[in-house]
Design an enzyme around this catalytic site. Structure first.
Site, PDB file in Angstrom:
ATOM      1  N   TRP A 101      83.797   6.306  -2.052  1.00 49.10           N
ATOM      2  CA  TRP A 101      83.565   7.401  -1.090  1.00 49.10           C
ATOM      3  C   TRP A 101      83.359   6.866   0.314  1.00 49.10           C
ATOM      4  O   TRP A 101      83.844   7.434   1.287  1.00 49.10           O
ATOM      5  CB  TRP A 101      82.396   8.275  -1.540  1.00 49.10           C
ATOM      6  CG  TRP A 101      82.675   8.999  -2.822  1.00 49.10           C
ATOM      7  CD1 TRP A 101      82.000   8.882  -3.995  1.00 49.10           C
ATOM      8  CD2 TRP A 101      83.727   9.955  -3.065  1.00 49.10           C
ATOM      9  NE1 TRP A 101      82.568   9.688  -4.956  1.00 49.10           N
ATOM     10  CE2 TRP A 101      83.618  10.358  -4.411  1.00 49.10           C
ATOM     11  CE3 TRP A 101      84.752  10.494  -2.279  1.00 49.10           C
ATOM     12  CZ2 TRP A 101      84.489  11.279  -4.989  1.00 49.10           C
ATOM     13  CZ3 TRP A 101      85.617  11.417  -2.851  1.00 49.10           C
ATOM     14  CH2 TRP A 101      85.482  11.799  -4.186  1.00 49.10           C
ATOM     15  N   ASP A 171      76.046   9.906   3.751  1.00 49.46           N
ATOM     16  CA  ASP A 171      76.542  10.809   2.705  1.00 49.46           C
ATOM     17  C   ASP A 171      75.536  10.702   1.551  1.00 49.46           C
ATOM     18  O   ASP A 171      75.404   9.637   0.942  1.00 49.46           O
ATOM     19  CB  ASP A 171      77.935  10.334   2.267  1.00 49.46           C
ATOM     20  CG  ASP A 171      78.492  11.102   1.070  1.00 49.46           C
ATOM     21  OD1 ASP A 171      77.787  11.957   0.516  1.00 49.46           O
ATOM     22  OD2 ASP A 171      79.657  10.818   0.699  1.00 49.46           O
ATOM     23  N   LYS A 195      76.866  18.056  -6.788  1.00 50.61           N
ATOM     24  CA  LYS A 195      76.317  16.982  -7.609  1.00 50.61           C
ATOM     25  C   LYS A 195      74.888  17.324  -8.043  1.00 50.61           C
ATOM     26  O   LYS A 195      74.541  17.159  -9.184  1.00 50.61           O
ATOM     27  CB  LYS A 195      76.330  15.648  -6.852  1.00 50.61           C
ATOM     28  CG  LYS A 195      77.686  15.281  -6.242  1.00 50.61           C
ATOM     29  CD  LYS A 195      78.709  14.845  -7.291  1.00 50.61           C
ATOM     30  CE  LYS A 195      80.142  14.950  -6.811  1.00 50.61           C
ATOM     31  NZ  LYS A 195      80.531  13.989  -5.797  1.00 50.61           N
TER      32      LYS A 195
END
Ligand code: PLP
Length: 360
Positions: A101, A171, A195
């Protein structure tokens, strides 16, 4: 009806209590005679939903007044572009690459300016967090970017990087609200909610207000300017209304559990059960450096692909879903987010022990 133990990395398990409440309110939200899905985002009822959600999130995380909270769309991945478009005044940024990511975010940012990779753990398949205490931070960097919890690899920063006075952008998709956080250490904290908080389609951005300006890169679309959304209280256009409503319910649930301190204790207890077993098992082992272990995503392997596949298959038949590891890593991964009850982890460990006895 029977619910499984869902170890998916995302979209992921939500608190059963929240799902039941949402089901009860599906046809008639709070006497309005309609579902939140059917409601104008300009209505009084929805304004109350989004205001309450923001207030509860501020309360949970201790978000100071000089930070804005934005409820946006486009998932975490849209932020990979929005961040450079809004923050790259000098057209330069430093990225720490600790997984896919962070790598994707750094690659997207390259479209808008100079990207310096100041640290990486790619040399050992992202199985650790590099030393970030004294990095070669660029003189002209507009910000330093991290992915705080690496969903795929199961690592988490135990200490934030020393950014030498530069803005920190993080993030936090897969560790959002899993433990207390000092918001003042960041310029921007953001995460896709699927998530650890709510349904896919909503991303929450917490951003210091002085960073919200009209001084963005030329050709930045209106929808990708933080100022557009901040000026309109996240209601510039139709927001992901139902997602925000569920996030709000999860914030309430978290407050009822005792807030983020209590969540941290709960998450540590769950993770310890699993890691302790992985450390003593003769069949399974964790794949990351113990010091960098995530409380949320726990990857593990047997070392034998066929045995891994057999485990995943038998686990599924026994009611443990989504234990297959990410396609880029293989093996297994148990994501044990806030809403995973401790009974789920206990049952998984018992199942693993039994599997080990039968197959060793
Ligand atoms: C899942 C994930 C993303 C991507 O989220 P999307 O909402 O699908 O764009 C980004 N970062 C992290 C850390 C993630 O876990």
């Amino acid at each position: 009806m029977s619910r499984v133990y869902n170890f998916s990395a995302g979209p992921a398990v939500l608190p059963e209590e929240v799902l039941r409440e949402a089901a009860e309110e599906m046809l008639d939200y709070n006497g309005t005679g309609m579902s939140v899905m059917e409601m104008s985002h300009r209505s009084k009822a929805f304004q109350e939903i989004i205001d309450t959600a923001e207030a509860d999130l501020r309360d949970l995380m201790g978000i100071p007044e000089d930070y804005a909270v934005l409820f946006l769309q486009g998932g975490a991945s849209q932020q990979f572009a929005m961040i450079p478009m809004n923050l790259m005044k000098n057209k330069s940024a430093d990225y720490i690459v600790t997984g896919q990511w962070a790598k994707k975010a750094s690659e997207e940012a390259k479209k808008y300016g100079k990207v310096n990779i100041v640290a990486s753990s790619a040399d050992k398949t992202f199985s650790y967090i590099p030393d970030v205490s004294d990095l070669p931070i660029s003189e002209d960097a507009d910000y330093v970017y991290i992915c705080e919890n690496n969903t795929i690899y199961g690592t988490k920063y135990q200490e934030l990087p020393n950014t030498k006075g530069k803005l920190l952008v993080a993030d936090v998709s897969s560790c959002f609200l899993s433990e207390p956080v000092d918001v003042t250490k960041y310029g921007v904290i953001y995460g896709g909610v699927q998530k650890n908080i709510g349904p896919a389609g909503t991303v929450i951005v917490i951003i210091r207000k002085d960073l919200i300006t009209d001084d963005v890169l030329p050709l930045t679309p209106t929808m990708l300017k933080y100022k557009t959304h901040a000026d309109a209280g996240s209601l510039y256009n139709t927001p992901p209304a139902y997602g925000i409503y569920i996030c709000g319910k999860v914030f309430r649930w978290l407050k009822k559990q005792g807030g983020l301190e209590a969540m941290k204790a709960h998450n540590e207890k769950k993770a310890k059960l699993l890691y302790d077993y992985l450390d003593e098992s003769k069949m399974f082992r964790g794949t990351v450096e113990p010091k960098d272990r995530s409380l949320m995503n726990v990857p593990f392997v047997t070392g034998d692909d066929e045995l891994d596949a057999k485990f995943v298959k038998e686990a599924k038949a026994a009611g443990f879903e989504n234990l297959k590891g990410h396609r880029s890593v293989g093996g297994m991964r148990a994501s044990i987010y806030n809403a995973m009850p401790i009974q789920g982890v206990e049952a998984l460990v018992a199942f693993m022990k039994k599997f080990e006895e039968e197959n060793l």
